[in-house]
Design a protein around this motif. Structure first.
Motif, PDB file in Angstrom:
ATOM      1  N   VAL A  45       3.839  -3.733   6.143  1.00  0.00           N
ATOM      2  CA  VAL A  45       3.903  -2.356   6.608  1.00  0.00           C
ATOM      3  C   VAL A  45       2.618  -1.631   6.230  1.00  0.00           C
ATOM      4  N   SER A  63       3.978   2.162  15.049  1.00  0.00           N
ATOM      5  CA  SER A  63       4.478   1.310  13.977  1.00  0.00           C
ATOM      6  C   SER A  63       3.336   0.493  13.388  1.00  0.00           C
ATOM      7  N   SER A  64       3.640  -0.276  12.361  1.00  0.00           N
ATOM      8  CA  SER A  64       2.614  -1.102  11.721  1.00  0.00           C
ATOM      9  C   SER A  64       1.997  -2.101  12.690  1.00  0.00           C
ATOM     10  N   SER A 349      15.323   0.770   5.169  1.00  0.00           N
ATOM     11  CA  SER A 349      14.251   0.200   5.981  1.00  0.00           C
ATOM     12  C   SER A 349      12.970   0.120   5.161  1.00  0.00           C
ATOM     13  N   THR A 351      10.016  -0.353   6.702  1.00  0.00           N
ATOM     14  CA  THR A 351       9.019  -0.223   7.764  1.00  0.00           C
ATOM     15  C   THR A 351       8.300   1.122   7.754  1.00  0.00           C
ATOM     16  N   HIS A 365      12.037  -4.977   7.778  1.00  0.00           N
ATOM     17  CA  HIS A 365      10.650  -4.856   7.349  1.00  0.00           C
ATOM     18  C   HIS A 365       9.747  -5.074   8.555  1.00  0.00           C
ATOM     19  N   SER A 366       8.456  -4.869   8.367  1.00  0.00           N
ATOM     20  CA  SER A 366       7.548  -4.850   9.518  1.00  0.00           C
ATOM     21  C   SER A 366       7.498  -6.182  10.254  1.00  0.00           C
ATOM     22  N   GLU A 369       9.936  -6.020  13.241  1.00  0.00           N
ATOM     23  CA  GLU A 369       9.838  -5.019  14.301  1.00  0.00           C
ATOM     24  C   GLU A 369      10.128  -5.703  15.642  1.00  0.00           C
TER      25      GLU A 369
END
Length: 610
Positions: A45, A63-64, A349, A351, A365-366, A369
């Motif tokens: 992340v 997002s990441s 979360s 993220t 977690h990322s 996604e």
């Protein structure tokens, strides 16, 4: 909180004049991690607290992995609760901080994380297990240096103040204390009532200092004495604690709980995280076999966060309903109920994004996604214990009945337990208990006005029933405008009999399609039906009701028995996040993967004491 109305002739024309009870439900998340958390950053992340607040307030961010994301509706408040152990350190490791990389263990982690793929995953799991005390290795001292941690904490506090806007959005200060001795999850989130002036006076407590919750409670007492601020702790859902989240035997001493333990836990832990990404923690089929709705997405019930597999006798000390029942028993023995908690949901979360909606779920977690095939990829690997993508639950949110949108008012609602949990849907729920509610009260359009004047809200207490008197409950539920209609509204009752044994019963008290849908001879209510088109990830609101309201009186009440009551509201079937993924990415999932869900809400209990 019991608020009595003035007579109308004293109040004047307006029936609302002079009232100070909560009239709004405020939605939030008590449990969100950003890149300041060691494990979240190791998983990839890149979002920090600022991005987390922006998304929660209704802004669009990336997002990441560069995916554009926006919530369907803003949240009203957010607790960014990053892990206190090595706060912010992993972000510096990934950036290649030369001072930190002088430590050979840290340098090895850095190299493996940079390599990506399976190497990065295994490095991440090793990092988590090191901080959890599973590997037996000592945490590198460079990652826990107090001067470094204080600099990170002060930056976090500055960001929280920047995004805190009383009346519009509350950036509530908090952190996660991450006790995971041997993989048994006893995590707590510490939530602050006040702002940074108080919070900056002490560093957050860490699991490196102690795995014992009693030491955390002592830290909280010390903090309040030193700073003049106030804090409370929220225990995580206990389904990966392997039987020690709600113990009868103190796992630290091996002896039965004491009066002091009960008083102290009750003092510092007024609420409990009943549902989140790792699974729902309200009930379990093996504990409540007569409850057809027990065990909502209890998919993480195979072990802890280590290599230890679950035994059935552990379950009774992990789930909310059983804990509430055991609390009645312990109160009779100790004089205080150590498990007298209100219920909230949150995401957990990692993220940096508080996403709990089925059609907008960005994973634990990322690395999880949205992307093709995430349903079958490992989320966490703990030796024999593995958790897969499809076992993630798109849950949950915390709802509070607060007088205003401020840190103080929201914290006060948590403290008095006037809160409830949902699995992500924004169901509006009112639940009042008293002795004088009548059927006509359910016809009024302001349940709060009558609820506070004649009874107590969720989280409250009733006592001293008169002879031949039974408690009555005013209950109101309204659907989330963007989700499914309501299937039914239930009361879950638990009680302690004269022999010291606990019992439970679930009552259907109001339901959708009541004109055509009637309980059978066994008094069981037929299923509401199912309009879900899994292939299209769609449904129709042609069954169920948009609103349920009733007054219910306990037909089995015994005024000599301790009891608790809470409301459970269940939606009609709607598509699960896996169905949305299957449609978007063309994934062909195994038959074991659930594609349909029934979102729900759990009120905090109301307790009766003779």
């Amino acid at each position: 909180m019991l608020i009595k109305d003035q007579p109308l002739k004293e109040a004047g024309y307006s029936p609302y004049a002079g009232k100070n009870y909560p009239v709004q439900v405020l939605w939030g998340d008590t449990h969100l991690h950003t890149k300041l958390s060691l494990d979240a950053r190791a998983f990839g992340v890149t979002l920090g607290p600022a991005e987390a607040y922006k998304l929660a307030r209704g802004e669009e961010i990336k997002s990441s992995h560069g995916e554009r994301i926006k919530l369907s509706r803003p949240l009203d408040w957010l607790v960014v609760a990053d892990h206190s152990d090595a706060l912010g350190a992993m972000d510096e490791v990934v950036k290649g901080n030369k001072e930190l990389l002088k430590d050979p263990t840290v340098k090895d982690w850095y190299d493996r994380l940079q390599a990506g793929g399976e190497s990065a995953l295994m490095a991440t799991m090793e990092i988590i297990e090191t901080f959890a005390g599973i590997t037996g290795e000592t945490t590198p001292a460079v990652l826990t240096d107090p001067k470094f941690v204080m600099s990170v904490w002060q930056r976090y506090l500055k960001t929280a103040e920047q995004y805190n806007e009383p009346g519009r959005f509350s950036a509530i200060i908090g952190y996660e204390w991450t006790s995971t001795d041997g993989g048994n999850n006893l995590h707590r989130n510490v939530i602050y009532r006040n702002g940074s002036e108080q919070a900056k006076q002490m560093l957050p407590f860490t699991a490196a200092e102690s795995f014992n919750p009693e030491d955390l409670w002592q830290w909280m007492a010390n903090y309040e004495e030193k700073s003049g601020g106030q804090v409370l702790a929220l225990a995580h859902n206990g389904n990966v604690s392997n039987g020690i989240m709600f113990p009868e035997i103190n796992p630290e001493t091996g002896k039965p709980l004491t009066k002091d333990y009960a008083k102290t836990r009750s003092r510092w832990e007024p609420i409990y995280e009943t549902t989140q990404i790792k699974g729902d923690g309200e009930s379990h089929p093996k504990l409540s076999p007569n409850d057809e709705f027990a065990g909502y997405d209890t998919l993480w019930d195979i072990g802890n966060l280590g290599p230890v597999l679950k035994q059935d006798d552990m379950l009774q000390y992990e789930y909310a309903r059983e804990a509430l029942k055991n609390g009645l028993k312990l109160e009779s023995q100790l004089g205080t109920n150590p498990f007298k908690f209100g219920m909230v949901g949150s995401t957990d979360s990692h993220t940096g994004m508080a996403t709990a909606e089925e059609d907008n779920f960005f994973g634990k977690h990322s690395g999880k996604e949205p992307h093709p095939g995430r349903w079958d990829q490992i989320v966490g690997n703990f030796g024999e214990v593995k958790y897969y993508g499809w076992e993630q639950v798109s849950s949950g949110y915390a709802a509070v009945w607060a007088t205003e949108n401020t840190r103080e008012a929201i914290w006060d609602a948590m403290k008095r337990k006037e809160v409830y949990a949902t699995t992500g849907s924004r169901i509006t729920l009112r639940f009042f208990g008293g002795w004088d509610f009548t059927d006509s009260d359910a016809e009024l359009r302001d349940p709060g006005l009558i609820g506070y004047s004649k009874g107590v809200p969720m989280g409250g207490d009733l006592s001293s029933a008169a002879k031949n008197q039974s408690p009555s409950f005013l209950m109101v539920a309204m659907k989330d405008p963007l989700s499914g209609n309501l299937d039914r509204m239930q009361v879950v009752k638990g009680w302690l009999d004269k022999d010291g044994k606990t019992h439970e019963k679930v009552y259907d008290v109001a339901w959708g399609d009541a004109d055509t849908r009637k309980p059978g001879k066994d008094n069981k209510l037929p299923p509401v039906g199912n309009t879900v088109n899994v292939e299209q990830a769609s449904w129709t609101n042609t069954i169920g009701d948009a609103e349920l309201i009733t007054v219910w009186k306990d037909p089995d009440f015994d005024r000599q028995q301790k009891a608790f009551y809470y409301a459970r509201v269940i939606e009609i079937p709607t598509p699960r996040w896996t169905a949305y993924d299957a449609k978007r990415f063309g994934d062909k999932m195994d038959d074991k993967v659930p594609m349909i869900t029934q979102e729900r809400a759990y009120s905090s209990p109301i307790w009766y004491t003779p």
